[in-house]
Structure formats: C-alpha cells, structure tokens
Design an enzyme around this catalytic site. Structure first.
Site, PDB file in Angstrom:
ATOM      1  N   ASP A 170     -70.068  23.753 -26.929  1.00  0.00           N
ATOM      2  CA  ASP A 170     -70.897  22.656 -26.521  1.00  0.00           C
ATOM      3  C   ASP A 170     -71.960  23.470 -25.490  1.00  0.00           C
ATOM      4  O   ASP A 170     -71.794  24.728 -25.163  1.00  0.00           O
ATOM      5  CB  ASP A 170     -70.339  21.664 -25.678  1.00  0.00           C
ATOM      6  CG  ASP A 170     -71.038  20.533 -25.659  1.00  0.00           C
ATOM      7  OD1 ASP A 170     -72.257  20.491 -25.993  1.00  0.00           O
ATOM      8  OD2 ASP A 170     -70.353  19.491 -25.091  1.00  0.00           O
ATOM      9  N   ASP A 190     -74.425  12.583 -28.988  1.00  0.00           N
ATOM     10  CA  ASP A 190     -73.346  11.803 -27.892  1.00  0.00           C
ATOM     11  C   ASP A 190     -73.488  10.268 -28.132  1.00  0.00           C
ATOM     12  O   ASP A 190     -72.671   9.664 -27.565  1.00  0.00           O
ATOM     13  CB  ASP A 190     -73.832  12.122 -26.585  1.00  0.00           C
ATOM     14  CG  ASP A 190     -73.159  13.717 -26.291  1.00  0.00           C
ATOM     15  OD1 ASP A 190     -72.480  14.120 -27.288  1.00  0.00           O
ATOM     16  OD2 ASP A 190     -73.628  14.399 -25.248  1.00  0.00           O
TER      17      ASP A 190
END
Length: 722
Positions: free
Chosen positions: A470, A540
């Site tokens: 990430d 997300d």
C-alpha cells in the site's frame, strides 16, 4: 520483413498484417511522420509537404526546400523553427537549447532497449525494433528513436534513448517518449480521471485550437489523471470507429498533451512531466525514457481495450489468486491473535482460500497516528508472533497474507530516529507530513537494501503467501542531502526507478509471493506497477454499484484478471449505500474475488449464498479472470453491461448492473456483438443462435429493487436443433 526502407524516397514502412507506421527521412535530414493506421502494403510517396518560404516560418535553403516550421516531425524541439509543444528540451554548456537533431542512420533489432524499466515484451512475444539514429555534430549527442512492433498486435512501443558521446555535460529539461503528428483535428479526446474512492471516470471532449494537457506533479501516476489519452473520431462507439490510444509504462509524474495548430493539424505527446524533471547527462552516459504504448483501432473502444489487455497479458499471465478475506473493514486496527484464529476457521468453513491481515498488526499501530517503518509484530496483539497463525491457516488449506506500506515512515519509528536522513526532505525546511507520514527516499540504494532485507525476512520467516503493498500519500519536498544542487531535479525519476528495483529484487527473492498493488485503492494502477504485481486493489470504495463504474473505467486499459474485488458489508462504510448481497457477490466474481466483512455476523442464508457463489466462481474462474472482456454500453450510459468470452467464443458470461429502479417498467434488448454468429448457444435453458444474440440480444427484464445485477452464463449448445 516488418521494416521496409526505400532509400530513394526515404520511406520507412514499419508494419505487421494489421497496422502500418510510416516515416519519411526527408532530404536525408529529418524523420517526418506520414501515416499511422491500417496496414498499407505498398505505400507510395505523396508530394504533399509544403515547400518554399512562407510567412512566419524559418527560411528554406537550396539543398533543403522545406521549412522546419511546417514539417510533421517525428520528434522535435523549439528554438530553430518548430513552434509546437516540444518533445525534448536539452541545453548545452552555454545553456542554449540544442536544435532539431539530424538523421544519421537506422538499425533494426529484435530487442527493446528498456534498461532498468518494466519489462514490456513477454518471453514468447515476437517483435521487431526500428531505431532511428539522430545526432548533434557540436555536442556529439546521439538520440535514438525506438519503435517496437509486435507480430500480432496493433500496437507500437515508442521510447527515446540519449547517448552523450561528447566531453561536456548536457542538461535534459524535457524528454518525451512519444510524439505523433496527425494531419487533421477531427478528434474527440478520451481520458480517465478521478480521485480517491472515485477512480477511472471516462471523460470525452472535443479538441479545439490550442493546447489540452493533463499531468501529475504528485510523484505517482494517479488517480487524478491516468497516464493515458486517446483520440477518436466523433462517431466512435464501443463497437465501431477509429481510435488512437497511448499509455505510458510509468508510475511517476507524467504529462500528455494535445495541440491543434492554426492549420488544424494535431500533435499528440506523452512522456515525463517536465516541471519536476531535470537530468544532468554527463559525458559517456545514457538516458532512457519510459516506454509508451501506441495503439490503433478501427473497431471502437472495445478493440482498443483488447489491444491493451493483450499487451498486458503477454508479459505475464497472472496465476489465479486465492479467494481472500481481508480484516480491514471488519476489524480496522483492532486485530488480535484470537480474532485471526476465529477468522481462519470461519473462512475455511465458507471455502474461502486465504486470510489477509491488514493494517494494525505491528508495534504501536492502533490508529493512523501510529508508527510506520519498523514492521515488528505487536507482541500485545500477537504474543506468539504471526507464524503460528500462518501455520494454522496452512493446516486448514488456507494461504496467509499481510498488509504493508513500505515506502512510508513516521517520526515516532525507530527507523526514523536512527536514519532521519533517509526521508525525502528539503534542507533547512520543516518536514511536510501527510496522513502523519513521511516518504522514504527510494532513490538511495541504502534505503532500498534495508527495505528489501526487512520485507524478505518478514515474508520468509512467517511463510507468507501474499503482500498487500500500500501507499497512502503523495510525494512532497522531493529532495535530499546526498545529491548536488544540479541533480536535485533527478530525484522524482530516481524514486520510481528505485521502486521498480526494489519490487524486482523482491520478486527474485520471493518468486511465489503474490503482491497486490494498492495506492489507497487504484491511485497507482498503471502499466509500470502492473509489470511487478499480480493484481490491484481498484478502490477503497467497496460499494458494488460505484465499484462497477470504477472497474468499467479501468477496463479501457487493464484486463479484469488484475482487478481485486471484494464483497463488503452494508450499509457501505464509504458511501452508506445498501446493495443486495447477490449484486456484491456477482461483481466480486469478475476479477480476483475476495471479502471485506465480518463473517461472524452473517446469517445462515447469507453464508449459503456466499458458498454457492464461491462454488460458481471456482467452476468458472478461468473465464471470469482470463476471458476477453467487452463493454456493451456506451461511455455515458447510466447502466453498465459486460460480456466476457472464451477465446473460441463457445462460452461467455454476461453481467448487467441496473442502478435505480424505475416506475416505467420495460424490457430492454441488449445485443451481445461478440459471440459467433454460426454457433447455437444455451442461455437459461433456451437455445439461441449467435447471430440472434449478437444482433437482437438478450432480453433484460426490469429490476425489482435498486442496484440489482444480473449474471448469465452462456454455453455452446452441443445438441443440434430440430
């Protein structure tokens, strides 16, 4: 031969059986662009370039009757008569721009000069590379324009290589990967734009006189603008019409631009963003630009997408990833040994194949204010470490994965306390944090060596099968105290090369490791990162209705095999929308399937639905992941429909997303377009000819509730009709 060169006319026809890219070496001096499109086997030189002097153009000469101001140059600069957006700006030791370099020869090879950049040619791909050599007699700079054509794909890979053969350093202020001059301006521009949790929105606009550009100053490729742009004819649809598309194989700052001049001619460029780039090309050194993919289609956006998809899969065909359950949306930072133990058992009972422990597993990480950079297991949450959990998962035939954000560090970490000079920063300036984080300077080898050792040890000592890599902030203060002032403009570029180097070495050290690319979702989904990772967390935003639109946008460039799609709880945590479980399950099946919810809270009926869809997914996984992907609805349509077909077109999957219900309830016919006309197909126990399904289509009944989806399996009918 894919390269035909007529030395008398200077015409070069770079071609395969689908496309031609035609260049003319004009007067044995400048390469000019003549054509890009459908294959032309016998191109004859057209005497259509303007000759002689004209107003506001640099003068011609006796031995060269063309003004450089009016030529469709293959690669040009400013300062000697071309007044368009320049493909390159290079200064000599007098701080003067170099002129347009002159042709001095060509070479042909089956290699591609990508150096330490992402691999763009698969081991089994057959390619030919044409290299045009240009030179400057004063500085002894040699410039190579590289054109690589695939035997079976309607695309060319473009890049530029510089070789400083002189005795003085040169300053590169701009250097594009591709310049393409087109003879008219009758085009629509097509781009993908967005933001966090709203990625990859298709945008079209009529191009006008002047300059239209998009770029990134963020140190990464998105998500605000994708390093991609296409030019299409106004009548182009998903199914028909001409499209020229280009995408940069790069994960950092970029710029693409379209310029229409006063004569309604168009110039398209893509490459490194020049404001944040500067490079000292020292004597006897080289510089290689990122590569740009250039595609041509005359069958609409779907054919363009198929070309990009085929390019992506020819470098590597990702193995199917295990069906995952991720801890983030059910536990956030509140993870523990006991919770993971229960999750492993629950996952196994539902036929899920992997457990992924997201953020919160390491020391002093109970919120976003917690530390990053040390990657030591929190002994309070996991008193026995992670290995016993991993072994328990493996005993249950599950794989185990871990979230990590290795490019980041916080000031409260041991790593920062020991090495405060390892972060990107400006001298004598306060540090600029975002999400309470600083960015490690991946341009430095010592930083990359530390990260490689740390990550490799984490993977091997815990027998990990998967990493979610990430990144949750953009770059600021991109400087360091190691390079001299004249080379600070190189750090943005070095950072991306350092990222590639780190990922490549991790791949070599852990060849079976599954790596999921994430940048707070799809913020760094590009062809560069796709070369080093197996799949990408698209967004997300996990709401199935909005995520369908995000996947639809990314499908213009990327195959669904790299889409990581998870089923989440409702109401959705990002937009608070409630969607049917069936819709969430069906969307998650298109790509790498996973889950992002609390399995403890599922009802018996929900568990049964999940197990049933998992079984369906496993039975059809190869087609879900690797089938040819087509969009059946146009860019501005409210509803979305997809068709995924096998290579022989004998099986297919149809997906339809309804959106909001309507009081006007009508049945809609949805033509499928891409089946074989001469095959009879079985659809919901009824037989239809491929011709009927392609021309008339499936009957889509009105939805019964908001945000429904439909998933229909289509197979060849093996029994002859009566």
């Amino acid at each position: 031969m894919p390269v035909e060169f007529n030395r008398d006319t200077g015409i070069i026809n770079l071609h395969n059986e689908k496309i031609s890219y035609i260049i003319q070496i004009l007067g044995n001096r400048y390469p000019v662009h003549r054509y890009f499109g459908k294959y032309i086997p016998n191109y004859s030189n057209l005497d259509d370039l303007p000759k002689g002097n004209h107003a506001f153009a640099v003068d011609t000469t006796e031995d060269f009757p063309f003004s450089i101001t009016s030529l469709p140059l293959e690669y040009s600069t400013i300062g000697d008569g071309d007044y368009h957006q320049p493909a390159y700006l290079i200064k000599d030791e007098q701080n003067h721009w170099l002129p347009t370099l002159k042709y001095c020869g060509l070479s042909i090879t089956d290699k591609l000069p990508h150096g330490n950049l992402p691999q763009s040619i698969g081991d089994s791909s057959e390619v030919t590379t044409l290299v045009l050599h240009l030179a400057d007699d004063v500085t002894k700079l040699q410039m190579d324009l590289n054109y690589t054509i695939f035997e079976n794909l309607s695309l060319i890979i473009r890049s530029t290589t510089l070789h400083n053969l002189g005795k003085s350093a040169l300053t590169i202020d701009a250097l594009d990967s591709l310049q393409l001059n087109l003879s008219d301006d009758n085009f629509i521009s097509f781009t993908l734009n967005g933001t966090h949790a709203h990625e990859a929105n298709p945008m079209t606009s009529q191009i006008d006189s002047g300059i239209q550009l998009q770029h990134s100053f963020r140190g990464t490729s998105g998500p605000q603008h994708q390093p991609f742009i296409a030019l299409s004819r106004p009548e182009t649809s998903q199914f028909n019409g001409e499209v020229i598309g280009t995408a940069l194989i790069w994960s950092g700052n970029f710029e693409d631009s379209i310029e229409v001049d006063q004569y309604q001619k168009t110039r398209l460029k893509i490459g490194l963003e020049p404001t944040t780039f500067s490079w000292q090309l020292k004597p006897q050194t080289d510089f290689q630009t990122p590569e740009a993919i250039l595609t041509w289609s005359n069958h609409g956006y779907n054919e363009m997408s198929q070309i990009f998809h085929q390019f992506s899969t020819q470098t590597k065909l990702s193995k199917p990833s295990p069906i995952a359950i991720n801890t983030w949306e059910s536990m956030f930072f509140n993870v523990s040994d006991s919770k993971l133990s229960k999750l492993i058992n629950k996952a196994a009972s539902l036929d899920i194949e992997m457990v992924v422990l997201d953020d919160g597993w390491f020391t002093n990480r109970n919120s976003e204010q917690g530390q990053l950079g040390d990657w030591q297991v929190d002994s309070n949450k996991f008193p026995n470490g992670l290995l016993p959990l991993v072994e328990r998962a493996h005993q249950r035939k599950l794989k185990f994965g871990l979230w990590i954000e290795p490019e980041m560090v916080t000031t409260n970490s041991n790593l920062f306390q020991e090495h405060p000079d390892w972060v990107l920063k400006y001298a004598n300036r306060p540090l600029v944090t975002a999400r309470h984080q600083l960015v490690l300077d991946l341009s430095r080898e010592v930083v990359r060596e530390h990260l490689l050792k740390t990550i490799t040890n984490l993977v091997k000592s815990n027998q990990l099968d998967y990493l979610k890599w990430d990144m949750n902030r953009h770059l600021t203060q991109v400087g360091n105290t190691q390079l001299p002032a004249t080379e600070q403009g190189e750090i943005y570029h070095h950072y991306v090369l350092g990222l590639y180097d780190l990922l490549n070495k991790l791949r070599q050290s852990c060849p079976n490791l599954i790596i999921e690319n994430c940048f707070a979702g799809g913020g760094r989904l590009d062809f560069g990162m796709a070369s080093y990772t197996n799949q990408t967390w698209l967004s997300d935003l996990t709401d199935s209705y909005d995520r369908t639109k995000i996947a639809n946008g990314f499908s213009y460039l990327f195959p669904q095999a790299i889409f990581s799609n998870h089923v989440s709880a409702v109401p959705n945590g990002q937009n608070h929308r409630s969607t049917p479980l069936e819709s969430r399950l069906q969307l998650a099946s298109i790509g790498q399937m996973g889950f992002e919810l609390d399995l403890e809270k599922l009802s018996v009926e929900q568990k049964d639905s999940i197990k049933k869809q998992i079984e369906t997914y496993k039975n059809w996984r190869k087609l879900f992941l690797y089938g040819s992907f087509y969009r059946l609805t146009e860019i501005n349509d409210l509803n979305i429909a997809w068709l995924i077909t096998s290579s022989d077109k004998k099986t297919a999957i149809f997906f339809y997303s309804y959106g909001l219900t309507s009081s006007v309830r009508k049945i809609q016919n949805m033509p499928l377009h891409y089946l074989k006309d001469n095959i009879n197909y079985s659809v919901n126990n009824r037989i239809y000819s491929g011709l009927q399904l392609n021309q008339i289509g499936l009957a889509i009944s009105p939805s019964k509730q908001d945000f429904e989806t439909s998933l229909i399996f289509i197979t060849e009918n093996s029994h002859p009709s009566n």
